[in-house]
Design a protein around this motif. Structure first.
Motif, PDB file in Angstrom:
ATOM      1  N   GLY A   1      70.471-119.788 -17.120  1.00 34.43           N
ATOM      2  CA  GLY A   1      70.467-118.543 -17.864  1.00 34.43           C
ATOM      3  C   GLY A   1      71.370-117.509 -17.233  1.00 34.43           C
ATOM      4  N   GLU A   2      71.244-116.285 -17.737  1.00 29.84           N
ATOM      5  CA  GLU A   2      72.004-115.174 -17.192  1.00 29.84           C
ATOM      6  C   GLU A   2      71.616-114.932 -15.732  1.00 29.84           C
ATOM      7  OE1 GLU A   2      74.443-113.189 -18.531  1.00 29.84           O
ATOM      8  OE2 GLU A   2      74.491-114.657 -20.158  1.00 29.84           O
ATOM      9  N   LEU A   3      72.606-114.547 -14.943  1.00 29.98           N
ATOM     10  CA  LEU A   3      72.377-114.298 -13.527  1.00 29.98           C
ATOM     11  C   LEU A   3      72.500-112.811 -13.232  1.00 29.98           C
ATOM     12  CD1 LEU A   3      74.497-117.227 -12.024  1.00 29.98           C
ATOM     13  CD2 LEU A   3      72.019-117.158 -12.341  1.00 29.98           C
ATOM     14  N   ARG A   4      71.830-112.397 -12.176  1.00 28.85           N
ATOM     15  CA  ARG A   4      71.944-111.017 -11.732  1.00 28.85           C
ATOM     16  C   ARG A   4      72.071-111.000 -10.211  1.00 28.85           C
ATOM     17  NH1 ARG A   4      66.973-109.061  -9.738  1.00 28.85           N
ATOM     18  NH2 ARG A   4      65.230-110.495 -10.114  1.00 28.85           N
ATOM     19  N   MET A   5      72.498-109.873  -9.697  1.00 29.53           N
ATOM     20  CA  MET A   5      72.712-109.705  -8.267  1.00 29.53           C
ATOM     21  C   MET A   5      71.686-108.719  -7.705  1.00 29.53           C
ATOM     22  SD  MET A   5      76.128-108.190  -6.356  1.00 29.53           S
ATOM     23  CE  MET A   5      77.206-109.561  -6.802  1.00 29.53           C
ATOM     24  N   GLU A   6      70.943-109.157  -6.693  1.00 25.46           N
ATOM     25  CA  GLU A   6      70.035-108.261  -5.986  1.00 25.46           C
ATOM     26  C   GLU A   6      70.557-108.120  -4.563  1.00 25.46           C
ATOM     27  OE1 GLU A   6      65.575-108.621  -4.210  1.00 25.46           O
ATOM     28  OE2 GLU A   6      65.736-108.919  -6.382  1.00 25.46           O
ATOM     29  N   PHE A   7      70.825-106.898  -4.118  1.00 22.68           N
ATOM     30  CA  PHE A   7      71.486-106.739  -2.826  1.00 22.68           C
ATOM     31  C   PHE A   7      70.927-105.556  -2.063  1.00 22.68           C
ATOM     32  CE2 PHE A   7      73.844-104.055  -5.725  1.00 22.68           C
ATOM     33  CZ  PHE A   7      74.055-102.902  -4.990  1.00 22.68           C
ATOM     34  N   ASP A   8      71.229-105.544  -0.775  1.00 24.04           N
ATOM     35  CA  ASP A   8      70.962-104.387   0.077  1.00 24.04           C
ATOM     36  C   ASP A   8      71.942-104.433   1.233  1.00 24.04           C
ATOM     37  OD1 ASP A   8      69.657-102.025   1.085  1.00 24.04           O
ATOM     38  OD2 ASP A   8      67.858-102.719   0.023  1.00 24.04           O
ATOM     39  N   SER A   9      71.922-103.398   2.063  1.00 21.94           N
ATOM     40  CA  SER A   9      72.971-103.258   3.069  1.00 21.94           C
ATOM     41  C   SER A   9      72.436-102.687   4.366  1.00 21.94           C
ATOM     42  CB  SER A   9      74.084-102.342   2.538  1.00 21.94           C
ATOM     43  OG  SER A   9      73.578-101.045   2.276  1.00 21.94           O
ATOM     44  N   CYS A  10      73.225-102.856   5.417  1.00 22.20           N
ATOM     45  CA  CYS A  10      72.948-102.255   6.717  1.00 22.20           C
ATOM     46  C   CYS A  10      74.282-101.823   7.323  1.00 22.20           C
ATOM     47  CB  CYS A  10      72.245-103.251   7.642  1.00 22.20           C
ATOM     48  SG  CYS A  10      71.798-102.560   9.264  1.00 22.20           S
ATOM     49  N   TYR A  11      74.323-100.596   7.801  1.00 21.10           N
ATOM     50  CA  TYR A  11      75.533-100.047   8.411  1.00 21.10           C
ATOM     51  C   TYR A  11      75.191 -99.526   9.798  1.00 21.10           C
ATOM     52  CZ  TYR A  11      79.545 -96.827   9.027  1.00 21.10           C
ATOM     53  OH  TYR A  11      80.650 -96.156   9.505  1.00 21.10           O
TER      54      TYR A  11
ATOM     55  N   PRO B   1      66.970-109.253   0.843  1.00 20.17           N
ATOM     56  CA  PRO B   1      68.355-108.907   1.193  1.00 20.17           C
ATOM     57  C   PRO B   1      68.436-107.875   2.316  1.00 20.17           C
ATOM     58  CG  PRO B   1      68.150-109.068  -1.180  1.00 20.17           C
ATOM     59  CD  PRO B   1      66.754-109.179  -0.625  1.00 20.17           C
ATOM     60  N   LEU B   2      67.527-106.892   2.323  1.00 17.28           N
ATOM     61  CA  LEU B   2      67.545-105.889   3.385  1.00 17.28           C
ATOM     62  C   LEU B   2      67.196-106.513   4.727  1.00 17.28           C
ATOM     63  CD1 LEU B   2      67.803-102.994   4.379  1.00 17.28           C
ATOM     64  CD2 LEU B   2      65.412-102.628   3.735  1.00 17.28           C
TER      65      LEU B   2
END
Length: 349
Positions: free
Chosen positions: A102-112, A295-296
């Protein structure tokens, strides 16, 4: 005149749905870094030879459960290739499984984790696009704000995404080109590397200039890895304003690969890739996936590991290995720098 929002974070949209899906830059202070550092699992420290183990070492003759766990979960790769390799840029033919997903989505997070505070990044979940940029530090010695162009690029890219009609499939190369034009028109000083990735129509697409890069993992193994673009050692291709610039967005490496549910994408500046090998990154992703990291969680562990590796004097890193190749002799150790990590999970909608 530089908009005041460029110094620390990307602007907030006036659209509530954009606010929910946009990710702002996060600057990690010393206290928070210590907390993140404590989250590095002992298994990683044992597997990669990083000291300061949180748990006491076992007594002589006592079974080392952490080492056993590390050996079982984090075996080294059985194929060649360190930093900068990992496949080409040609798209794969979609498999039968991919054709029916099916359709895909992006789940993300970041660290700087900042050193000189010259990195910048952005992301927009609804559109499925993320990007990072790294200001060229040599401008610092000339009294120039070395992070200005990086912040301008990511600010401009973010605005382009917000201004796009709903449902737009983002082309990373076009987005990078438009972001560069907006930033150059503002007269931003200094220069920057950059990478932009998007999930569009079931494909993961990318465009990058310099040594900011990405890695795509599938089933716990490295599937794709950006290739370093540089004029010479420690001098990457870089974007800057002005007629004298030798690098343009036309020099960007572009490509795509069909995405699949369960893929993990790691995007980062050279603060990550100078200090963490592909093998180490693959094993961290494998461990994080097995342990159910968000993701975090994964971004923080990867960034914290890179931070420690950059300051270790007793182990090799991609930076020390390459420096030894280019200059004949060089000590072991990493390269302290700003470290930006974005981790994106590809999920089914």
């Amino acid at each position: 005149m530089r908009p005041p929002s460029l110094r620390r974070a990307l602007p907030r949209s006036t659209n509530p749905s954009h606010d929910r899906n946009a990710k702002m830059e996060k600057l990690i202070g010393r206290t928070t870094l210590r907390e993140i550092d404590e989250r590095i699992p002992d298994a990683l420290r044992v597997a990669f030879g990083i000291r300061y183990r949180a748990l006491p070492a076992p007594a002589p003759g006592e079974h080392d459960e952490v080492a056993s766990f590390a050996a079982a979960l984090l075996p080294p790769r059985h194929y060649d290739g360190g930093g900068g390799g990992g496949g080409g840029d040609e798209a794969e033919a979609p498999s039968q499984q991919q054709q029916h997903q099916g359709e895909l989505r992006m789940e993300f997070d970041s660290c700087y984790l900042k050193d000189h505070d010259e990195d910048a990044h952005f992301g927009h979940a609804e559109t499925g696009v993320v990007g990072v940029a790294d200001g060229v530090g040599s401008y610092r010695s000339a009294g120039v704000d070395a992070g200005a162009f990086a912040r301008g690029l990511m600010h401009s890219a973010f605005l382009e995404v917000l201004e796009a009609p709903p449902g737009t499939r983002v082309c990373p190369h076009t987005l990078l080109e438009r972001a560069y034009e907006r930033t150059a028109a503002l007269g931003m000083p200094a220069a920057s590397t950059a990478v932009v990735l998007s999930l569009a129509g079931g494909a993961l697409r990318w465009a990058y200039v310099g040594d900011s890069g990405f890695a795509v993992f599938r089933g716990g193994s490295l599937l794709r890895r950006s290739r370093l673009q540089q004029h010479r050692f420690n001098c990457p291709l870089q974007l800057r304003a002005g007629a004298g610039s030798t690098t343009t967005v036309a020099d960007a490496e572009v490509g795509e690969v069909p995405a699949r549910e369960g893929d993990v994408v790691v995007v980062g500046t050279d603060g990550l890739f100078d200090n963490v090998t592909d093998d180490e990154l693959e094993r961290i992703v494998r461990m994080g996936t097995a342990m159910g990291f968000s993701p975090l969680n994964m971004a923080e562990v990867i960034a914290a590991f890179a931070h420690e590796a950059a300051r270790c004097t007793y182990r090799d890193t991609p930076y020390s290995i390459e420096k030894r190749k280019q200059q004949g002799t060089a000590p072991t150790g990493g390269k302290p720098d700003d470290i930006t990590v974005i981790v994106a999970f590809i999920l089914s909608s």
